[in-house]
Every structure is written in structure tokens, then in C-alpha cells.
Design a protein around this motif. Structure first.
Motif, short mmCIF file in Angstrom:
data_model
loop_
_atom_site.label_atom_id
_atom_site.label_comp_id
_atom_site.label_asym_id
_atom_site.label_seq_id
_atom_site.Cartn_x
_atom_site.Cartn_y
_atom_site.Cartn_z
N ASN A 1 3.35 -2.77 -13.41
CA ASN A 1 3.84 -2.89 -12.00
C ASN A 1 2.25 -2.28 -11.30
OD1 ASN A 1 6.07 -3.62 -11.52
ND2 ASN A 1 7.61 -1.48 -11.56
N ASP A 2 1.98 -2.90 -10.45
CA ASP A 2 0.95 -1.88 -9.57
C ASP A 2 1.67 -0.21 -9.24
OD1 ASP A 2 -1.19 -0.94 -7.65
OD2 ASP A 2 -0.57 -3.16 -6.65
N GLY A 3 0.25 0.36 -10.00
CA GLY A 3 0.42 1.58 -9.68
C GLY A 3 1.47 2.34 -10.80
N GLY A 4 2.25 3.01 -11.02
CA GLY A 4 2.79 4.11 -11.56
C GLY A 4 3.00 4.95 -11.60
N THR A 5 3.63 6.06 -12.71
CA THR A 5 3.27 6.94 -12.97
C THR A 5 4.01 7.63 -14.11
OG1 THR A 5 6.24 7.68 -12.46
CG2 THR A 5 4.92 7.88 -10.99
N SER A 6 3.66 6.57 -15.78
CA SER A 6 3.57 6.07 -17.22
C SER A 6 3.39 5.63 -16.90
CB SER A 6 5.27 6.65 -17.39
OG SER A 6 6.01 5.70 -16.59
N VAL A 7 2.76 4.85 -18.68
CA VAL A 7 2.51 3.81 -18.96
C VAL A 7 3.86 2.80 -19.57
CG1 VAL A 7 0.94 3.08 -20.97
CG2 VAL A 7 0.40 4.94 -20.12
N THR A 8 3.92 1.63 -18.45
CA THR A 8 4.96 1.37 -19.05
C THR A 8 4.60 -0.49 -19.10
OG1 THR A 8 5.91 2.60 -17.15
CG2 THR A 8 7.24 0.85 -17.78
N VAL A 9 5.45 -1.31 -19.73
CA VAL A 9 5.57 -2.20 -19.55
C VAL A 9 6.80 -2.85 -20.43
CG1 VAL A 9 5.16 -4.52 -21.41
CG2 VAL A 9 3.56 -2.92 -21.19
N PHE A 10 7.72 -3.94 -19.16
CA PHE A 10 8.92 -4.38 -19.03
C PHE A 10 8.89 -5.65 -19.82
CE2 PHE A 10 8.65 -1.99 -15.02
CZ PHE A 10 9.35 -1.39 -14.82
N VAL A 11 10.43 -5.82 -21.24
CA VAL A 11 9.90 -6.27 -21.64
C VAL A 11 11.04 -7.43 -21.32
CG1 VAL A 11 10.37 -7.69 -24.19
CG2 VAL A 11 9.42 -5.16 -23.68
N LEU A 12 10.52 -8.95 -20.21
CA LEU A 12 11.22 -9.80 -19.68
C LEU A 12 11.72 -11.26 -21.21
CD1 LEU A 12 9.79 -10.09 -16.66
CD2 LEU A 12 11.32 -8.63 -17.46
N GLY A 13 12.86 -11.76 -20.40
CA GLY A 13 13.25 -12.95 -20.92
C GLY A 13 12.53 -14.03 -19.97
N LYS A 14 12.48 -15.46 -20.53
CA LYS A 14 12.54 -16.42 -20.29
C LYS A 14 13.04 -16.45 -18.52
CE LYS A 14 9.60 -17.54 -23.91
NZ LYS A 14 8.49 -19.17 -24.26
N ASP A 15 14.09 -16.07 -18.80
CA ASP A 15 15.48 -16.10 -17.45
C ASP A 15 14.58 -14.63 -16.35
OD1 ASP A 15 15.69 -13.87 -19.07
OD2 ASP A 15 18.23 -13.97 -18.78
N CYS A 16 13.95 -14.50 -16.32
CA CYS A 16 13.36 -13.18 -15.86
C CYS A 16 14.22 -12.04 -15.66
CB CYS A 16 13.20 -13.81 -14.22
SG CYS A 16 11.75 -14.58 -13.85
N GLN A 17 15.36 -11.76 -16.81
CA GLN A 17 15.84 -10.62 -17.16
C GLN A 17 15.41 -9.50 -17.66
OE1 GLN A 17 18.89 -9.98 -14.56
NE2 GLN A 17 18.09 -11.58 -13.60
N VAL A 18 15.48 -8.31 -17.39
CA VAL A 18 14.46 -7.16 -17.91
C VAL A 18 15.57 -6.95 -19.10
CG1 VAL A 18 13.67 -4.98 -17.94
CG2 VAL A 18 13.34 -6.49 -15.96
N GLN A 19 14.76 -6.73 -20.92
CA GLN A 19 15.40 -6.71 -21.11
C GLN A 19 14.90 -5.50 -22.51
OE1 GLN A 19 14.56 -10.16 -24.52
NE2 GLN A 19 16.26 -11.62 -23.24
#
Length: 340
Positions: free
Chosen positions: A56-74
Motif C-alpha cells: 500500500n501507499d503510506g502505511g505504519t509498518s513494512v507490509t507486503v500482501f501475498v495474493l493469489g491470482k484471484d486477487c484474494q489475500v493469502q
């Protein structure tokens, strides 16, 4: 980005275009839709063979979201560092994520930063300083050796590219050096939060293919693909680009290459699609060398090629006739000598 201003709407005549190769490009096709409210400010995107990774833009912690190719957060990978304004995401050759904490809309940062994050959640801060004042940057590239390049965001159509002038140190700061400027021309592709010229020339993201043979810069409305030879990012920006329209994105800031060369694009905002431009990297792939014709047979060559001394070749039949004539005349001469 946290804010967008309309104060920079400029006449078209003030912008100079970068020559762009004309090419038939596939249209972006929606793959799925971002529905998780935790990704409402999606700004950076990378891909491997199995997953997409977003920040995400900005944020309060170093964060990476892992997504499936269906756009769902895994899954979610986090580190304890509190960033200032994260804008883009890149994936290093060793699988480390690099987040560009380089947003500076108000021009009040003395340093910017790169943040590394391993899949295990280990994070490191690397502060950076520009050699020529403060800049707002929303795009990050890594070359195939892992060297980072920051690309500034300018409403005037000129993006400046910087890289570390020395090995990164933590916490730093490490000085940056300016290596090249890239000029973009306006387009009529619809979309983006800013109408007119500005939205189509403002760089909001960047990406590199996993093999390092192509890079992309994106604006709110278009992507520009550049071929990379021998890993030279700086030289790549001097090559002709191929423009890929990315129309009707609300606030397009994320872009990535999949390993197969497809181009992913995404916008901020819940309910926005991730789109795919199939085979995009092939648009700037080097052309194969021309195929040389098969060599002719020896007899054909002897009849069609000039002799080494510059004289035309003598056909084999003529040589045979001459030799028979010489033998016959020699035979006649010997017989005459015996008759004496």
C-alpha cells in the motif's frame, strides 16, 4: 500518493515527447478485482510464478500482501519498521522485497529510504540523500544485479533517475547520484485522478522483467516499455520505447511483469481490477538475426563465383576437351618423330 493537485495543468506545447516506437499492443484484460479493504491504497506490485505481492501507499509498518491470482489475500508479511510514505515495490534476485519509502509530496524530507523485507519478516532500513535537493518519487526499479533505481514524479513530463553512488549502508544515509532523465509526451488515454496532460506524463510506478531484459515506467494512463541490453538500465532509457495504453484506471500506480512477460497493472481503490497485458515484454524483445541462406553446392559455386585471381572460371567440360586435344597432338608429334 496522498494528495493530487490540479495546479500543474500545463499547455501541451510545454512538453517534449520521447520518440516512441509504433507497435500493435494487446489491450489490458481484467484478471480479477481487489476487494480486500486492507489493499485500498495499492501502490506497488511484483509477481513470481505462483503469487502476486502488493504493498500500500503510506502505511505504519513494512507490509507486503501475498495474493493469489484471484486477487484474494493469502498471507501478509510484515516487519517492525515504521515507514514515512511507501510508494513502490520490487523483488530482488534473492527473493528479498524492496519497498521504496520515497514519497515526498510536500518536499519536506531530508532523507528518503529503501526498506528491505525478507519472506521471514526481517526488515532493514537504508536512508538515502539526493545530490540536488528534495524530490517526490513513486517508482522503483532493480536491475538484474540488484542495484536500485529511483524515478521521480514530475507533472512536467521529465522523470529523473537516481541510483546509490556507493554500497547501501544501514541506517545510512547513502548518497544518490543522478544518472539520466526521461521525457514523456502526453497522450489521450483516458483515466487517472488528474485530467489532461499531467496525468499522462506523471510517473507513478516501474517494473523490470525477472530476467532483466525489459523495464517499464507507468503513468496514470500508460506504460512505456524499454529493452535492456547487458543489464544497462541507464542505456535502456535512451532506446525507443513502446507505449502500452492502460485506460480508465482510477488511480493507476502499480505495475509488474510476470515471469512469462505479461504486464500486470493495478489502481488504488477497493473494487478496482488487476489487468493483464499478455506477452508485453515481447514488444521490446530484440529481433533475431537474419537467417543466412544455405551455401550452394560446390559445382554451383564453381560455375557462379569468380576465381581467386579475378579471372572467370573455366567450365570442366572445356578443360576436358583441351586436355584430350593436347594428348592427341602430343601423340601425333611422337609418331612423326619415329617416322624420321
Amino acid at each position: 500518493m496522498r494528495s493530487v493537485t490540479l495546479a500543474f495543468l500545463l499547455p501541451l506545447g510545454l512538453l517534449m515527447a520521447t520518440p516512441t516506437a509504433h507497435a500493435q499492443v494487446p489491450a489490458p484484460v481484467p484478471a480479477c478485482t481487489i476487494t480486500d479493504p486492507e489493499l485500498g491504497e495499492l501502490s506497488g506490485l511484483v509477481a513470481d510464478g505462483e503469487h502476486w505481492f502488493a504493498t500500500n501507499d503510506g502505511g505504519t509498518s513494512v507490509t507486503v500482501f501475498v495474493l493469489g491470482k484471484d486477487c484474494q489475500v493469502q498471507d501478509v508479511i510484515t516487519g517492525p519498521i515504521d515507514p514515512y510514505d511507501v510508494e513502490d515495490l520490487a523483488l530482488g534476485p534473492d527473493g528479498t522485497f524492496w519497498l521504496s519509502d520515497t514519497g515526498d509530496n510536500d518536499g519536506d524530507r531530508d532523507t528518503v529510504a529503501l526498506l528491505s523485507l525478507t519472506p521471514a519478516g526481517e526488515s532493514t532500513l537504508y536512508r538515502l540523500t539526493y545530490p540536488d535537493g528534495k524530490h517526490d518519487a513513486e517508482a522503483l526499479l532493480l536491475d538484474r544485479a540488484g542495484t536500485p533505481y529511483l524515478i521521480t514524479k514530475s507533472p512536467l513530463g521529465t522523470a529523473d533517475v537516481y541510483r546509490p553512488a556507493a554500497p547501501l549502508t544501514s541506517p545510512g544515509p547513502t548518497p544518490l547520484e543522478h544518472v539520466v532523465s526521461v521525457r514523456l509526451s502526453s497522450t489521450d488515454t483516458p483515466g487517472g485522478p488528474v485530467p489532461g496532460v499531467v496525468g499522462s506524463v506523471t510517473v507513478t510506478g516501474a517494473a523490470a522483467t525477472p530476467d532483466g531484459t525489459a523495464i517499464a515506467l507507468r503513468t496514470y494512463t500508460d506504460a512505456y516499455l524499454f529493452p535492456v541490453t547487458d543489464g544497462d538500465i541507464v542505456a535502456a532509457f535512451s532506446a525507443k520505447s513502446v507505449r502500452v495504453p492502460l485506460p480508465n484506471e482510477a488511480q493507476g500506480e502499480a505495475i509488474a511483469f510476470q515471469p512469462d512477460g505479461s504486464l500486470l497493472s493495478a489502481s488504488e481503490g477497493v473494487g478496482q481490477p488487476v489487468t493483464v497485458v499478455a506477452g508485453a515484454a515481447r514488444l521490446v524483445a530484440p529481433k533475431p538475426p537474419p537467417v543466412k541462406p544455405e551455401p550452394e553446392s560446390a559445382s554451383d559455386v564453381s560455375e557462379s563465383q569468380p576465381a581467386e585471381d579475378g579471372l572467370p572460371p573455366i567450365p570442366a567440360a572445356v578443360v576436358t576437351i583441351v586436355m584430350i586435344s593436347v594428348v592427341y597432338l602430343l601423340f601425333r608429334w611422337l609418331r612423326r618423330r619415329k617416322s624420321y
